[in-house]
Design a protein around this motif. Structure first.
Motif, PDB file in Angstrom:
ATOM      1  N   ALA A 134      34.633  83.658 -55.815  1.00 61.36           N
ATOM      2  CA  ALA A 134      34.988  84.693 -56.800  1.00 61.36           C
ATOM      3  C   ALA A 134      36.487  84.996 -56.778  1.00 61.36           C
ATOM      4  O   ALA A 134      37.124  85.158 -57.832  1.00 61.36           O
ATOM      5  CB  ALA A 134      34.178  85.953 -56.530  1.00 61.36           C
ATOM      6  N   VAL A 135      37.050  85.067 -55.581  1.00 65.07           N
ATOM      7  CA  VAL A 135      38.507  85.333 -55.492  1.00 65.07           C
ATOM      8  C   VAL A 135      39.299  84.145 -56.028  1.00 65.07           C
ATOM      9  O   VAL A 135      40.307  84.316 -56.752  1.00 65.07           O
ATOM     10  CB  VAL A 135      38.884  85.632 -54.025  1.00 65.07           C
ATOM     11  N   ASP A 168      38.552  82.058 -58.308  1.00 66.23           N
ATOM     12  CA  ASP A 168      38.445  81.944 -59.760  1.00 66.23           C
ATOM     13  C   ASP A 168      39.048  83.139 -60.503  1.00 66.23           C
ATOM     14  O   ASP A 168      39.052  83.154 -61.750  1.00 66.23           O
ATOM     15  CB  ASP A 168      36.951  81.808 -60.160  1.00 66.23           C
ATOM     16  N   SER A 169      39.515  84.137 -59.766  1.00 71.64           N
ATOM     17  CA  SER A 169      40.055  85.341 -60.418  1.00 71.64           C
ATOM     18  C   SER A 169      41.447  85.054 -61.034  1.00 71.64           C
ATOM     19  O   SER A 169      42.342  84.551 -60.349  1.00 71.64           O
ATOM     20  CB  SER A 169      40.166  86.476 -59.398  1.00 71.64           C
ATOM     21  N   PRO A 170      41.695  85.355 -62.326  1.00 71.23           N
ATOM     22  CA  PRO A 170      43.025  85.183 -62.960  1.00 71.23           C
ATOM     23  C   PRO A 170      44.102  86.034 -62.296  1.00 71.23           C
ATOM     24  O   PRO A 170      45.276  85.660 -62.256  1.00 71.23           O
ATOM     25  CB  PRO A 170      42.795  85.594 -64.400  1.00 71.23           C
ATOM     26  N   ALA A 171      43.662  87.204 -61.742  1.00 72.68           N
ATOM     27  CA  ALA A 171      44.651  88.075 -61.088  1.00 72.68           C
ATOM     28  C   ALA A 171      45.230  87.401 -59.862  1.00 72.68           C
ATOM     29  O   ALA A 171      46.439  87.560 -59.557  1.00 72.68           O
ATOM     30  CB  ALA A 171      43.996  89.406 -60.710  1.00 72.68           C
ATOM     31  N   VAL A 172      44.370  86.662 -59.139  1.00 74.68           N
ATOM     32  CA  VAL A 172      44.859  85.961 -57.951  1.00 74.68           C
ATOM     33  C   VAL A 172      45.825  84.849 -58.367  1.00 74.68           C
ATOM     34  O   VAL A 172      46.874  84.637 -57.726  1.00 74.68           O
ATOM     35  CB  VAL A 172      43.675  85.399 -57.151  1.00 74.68           C
ATOM     36  N   TYR A 217      43.890  94.310 -53.337  1.00 79.48           N
ATOM     37  CA  TYR A 217      42.749  93.648 -53.965  1.00 79.48           C
ATOM     38  C   TYR A 217      41.824  93.064 -52.901  1.00 79.48           C
ATOM     39  O   TYR A 217      40.595  93.201 -52.963  1.00 79.48           O
ATOM     40  CB  TYR A 217      43.266  92.558 -54.898  1.00 79.48           C
ATOM     41  N   LEU A 257      37.936  94.173 -51.998  1.00 75.55           N
ATOM     42  CA  LEU A 257      36.895  93.166 -52.096  1.00 75.55           C
ATOM     43  C   LEU A 257      36.124  93.047 -50.774  1.00 75.55           C
ATOM     44  O   LEU A 257      34.908  92.798 -50.773  1.00 75.55           O
ATOM     45  CB  LEU A 257      37.520  91.822 -52.462  1.00 75.55           C
TER      46      LEU A 257
END
Length: 572
Positions: free
Chosen positions: A65-66, A68-72, A88, A92
């Motif tokens: 999940a992390v 694939d996150s755009p924010a990461v 973040y 999490l």
């Protein structure tokens, strides 16, 4: 110097083998303990594997999940990724239930970590597979200790999927062990409760088993069974055990023989054994029975029964004794007694005749004395010659002569029909003389009693008479006894052969009352005298393969006809 006495140790009491209930209790307790322990071990191993697999799935989901996150991806492009990713990652960790979420550069430099002092340092673990684009899991000791971790690559879509960072998410082994420990404690509590309940249930069941087995061990029970089986089949008396539903629970060889049963009997109802009605009622009766006489087709049985109670009626125990032989001996004794009575009657008549002769001589009338004595001798000799000439069988001849004298004393004329003829040696060895005495003696006695004159007998009535026919014809012995008495009522031809039937004052209930208080021999004798004679006649006829019929005689009384095969196989 006196020698010191050796100290004697007290002898330990030798204990026998543990009872069967105790052995089963110990075995069941061990079995329950082993089963519970096995279940606990299996559940522990299964829970351990399940906890590790659950932790691995949990950290894999968090890492993917992390990654694939755009924010990461955006934070990894910035000049200071730690400032954007540390809050973040901390949030999490709380939401996903993992111990750490570490975002790092491709060279392993940490951008985030639960321990702030570890930010900027190198990641402890393997990253090679992740740099090749794989998501992999491993157990590795890091800053927080041994942990189950997953490393996933972070790809930048704007650069053609180039790996620009790595994400590692993990749960420490201590955290997994703590969760497993809580599960194991709950499992142990359940196992202990199951062990206690199983032990208590086993104790209750074995306490009941101990009561039923009377505390005996397996060897004692086996030995008792052997003794029981040997004793059961060794005794000649019949033993029959019935359950509460009047079904046969147990029967020995003697019982089978006495009741004439064959095949599988255990489990069958008494009513379905095909026994005489009176005997069936006696066997099925709930109350006790003491020395009751009952007849089967071929035997005279003395029946005793006692109920089995233990809070309720559990059944009954019945013992059977064979008195057929005793009854036959009693019949012979009755015959001998009849002979003695006949001799007494003849002696009495002879004394009267002798006194008459002596008186005539004293009166000087010698010619009349000689004439009187000669007439009496001729009459007696004529009867003897008739019987002995027709019946050469000595037992039957003696019986008929004795019964003739007995009938004469009762005012009844006993005659032998002219067609009677039985040569000596004609009767086969398989036809016992005692059975002939039983058959003919009882029939003649009944006929004399039926034809005997009563107070209502007038001078115009025909003289009381009994006619006997005894001859061999067509391979059969024919015995026929007829009288001119009142006869037997219509419809009673079958009842007369039933035990207890009699035209005499004593009834069946009186006979049973006497039999209950008399000895077995006395009861058998009483039965032969009142209500048992014709039943014994029929039994003797059946035993020798013959037939007996009852009809009305030409003189108006009863006529019994017996046919016995001279070459038939005698049943026993």
């Amino acid at each position: 110097m006196p020698l010191a006495r050796p100290r004697l140790r007290p002898l330990r009491r030798l204990r026998g083998p543990r009872s069967l209930a105790g052995q089963l209790f110990a075995m069941q307790v061990v079995l329950v303990a082993v089963v519970v322990a096995g279940c606990v071990v299996f559940a522990y191993v299964s829970a351990d594997r399940q906890a590790a697999a659950t932790a691995r799935r949990q950290v894999t989901a968090a890492a993917c999940a992390v990654a694939d996150s755009p924010a990461v991806v955006a934070a990894a492009r910035s000049a200071d990724p730690t400032a954007a990713l540390q809050p973040y990652a901390s949030r999490l960790e709380r939401d996903a239930g993992v111990n750490f979420v570490v975002v790092m550069a491709p060279d392993g430099t940490r951008w985030t970590h639960p321990e702030p002092s570890a930010v900027g340092a190198k990641y402890l673990g393997h990253t090679g597979p992740a740099l090749r684009g794989e998501v992999f899991a491993e157990t590795y000791r890091g800053v927080l200790g041994p942990s189950v971790r997953v490393v996933a690559p972070v790809r930048d879509p704007a650069r053609g999927g180039r790996i620009i960072a790595l994400v590692s998410s993990g749960i420490t082994v201590e955290t997994i062990s703590a969760e497993l420990r809580d599960q194991v404690l709950a499992l142990v509590a359940v196992a202990a409760a199951a062990l206690v309940l199983g032990g208590a249930g086993t104790y209750v069941i074995n306490a009941r088993l101990r009561r039923h087995t009377h505390g005996m061990n397996a060897a004692e029970l086996s030995r008792m069974h052997d003794y029981h089986h040997a004793a059961l089949h060794a005794v000649r008396e019949g033993l029959l055990m019935l359950d509460g539903r009047r079904r046969v629970a147990l029967i020995n060889d003697g019982g089978r023989e006495l009741l004439g049963l064959s095949g599988e009997v255990v489990g069958r109802s008494v009513a379905g054994l095909g026994l005489p009605e009176a005997l069936t009622e006696a066997l099925a009766a709930p109350g006790p029975r003491v020395d009751e006489l009952h007849l089967t087709a071929e035997r005279v049985l003395v029946v005793n029964s006692a109920p089995v109670w233990r809070g309720e009626h559990r059944g009954s125990v019945v013992t059977l004794r064979d008195h057929t032989e005793l009854q036959s001996l009693s019949g012979e004794l009755d015959s001998v007694r009849g002979f003695a009575e006949a001799l007494r009657s003849q002696a009495h008549e002879a004394a009267n005749r002798l006194h008459t002769v002596v008186s005539l001589i004293e009166l000087g009338r010698a010619e009349e004395a000689v004439e009187f004595a000669t007439a009496e001798l001729e009459l007696a000799q004529a009867l003897t010659d008739q019987v002995v000439g027709a019946v050469a069988e000595p037992v039957l001849a003696a019986l008929l002569l004795g019964k003739a004298a007995q009938a004469n004393e009762h005012g009844v004329e006993l005659t032998l029909t002219p067609d009677s003829r039985i040569d000596d040696g004609l009767l086969p060895p398989g036809l016992p003389a005692r059975d002939l005495v039983t058959v003919l003696g009882n029939l003649v006695d009944n006929a004399i009693d039926a034809a005997a004159p009563t107070q209502e007998h007038g001078a115009a009535d025909p003289p009381p008479q009994v006619r006997v026919t005894a001859r061999a014809v067509a391979g059969e012995l024919l015995l026929c006894v007829a009288d001119n008495g009142p006869g037997v009522a219509d419809g009673a031809a079958e009842e007369v052969f039933r035990r207890g039937w009699s035209t005499k004052p004593n009834t069946l209930s009186t006979l049973n009352a006497k039999a209950a208080t008399a000895t077995a021999a006395g009861a058998a004798t009483a039965g032969a005298a009142r209500g048992l004679g014709l039943a014994l006649v029929q039994q003797a006829v059946r035993r020798n393969g013959g037939t007996i019929t009852l009809d009305r005689a030409p003189e108006g009384g009863a006529r019994f006809t017996v046919r016995l095969p001279l070459h038939a196989r005698v049943t026993v």
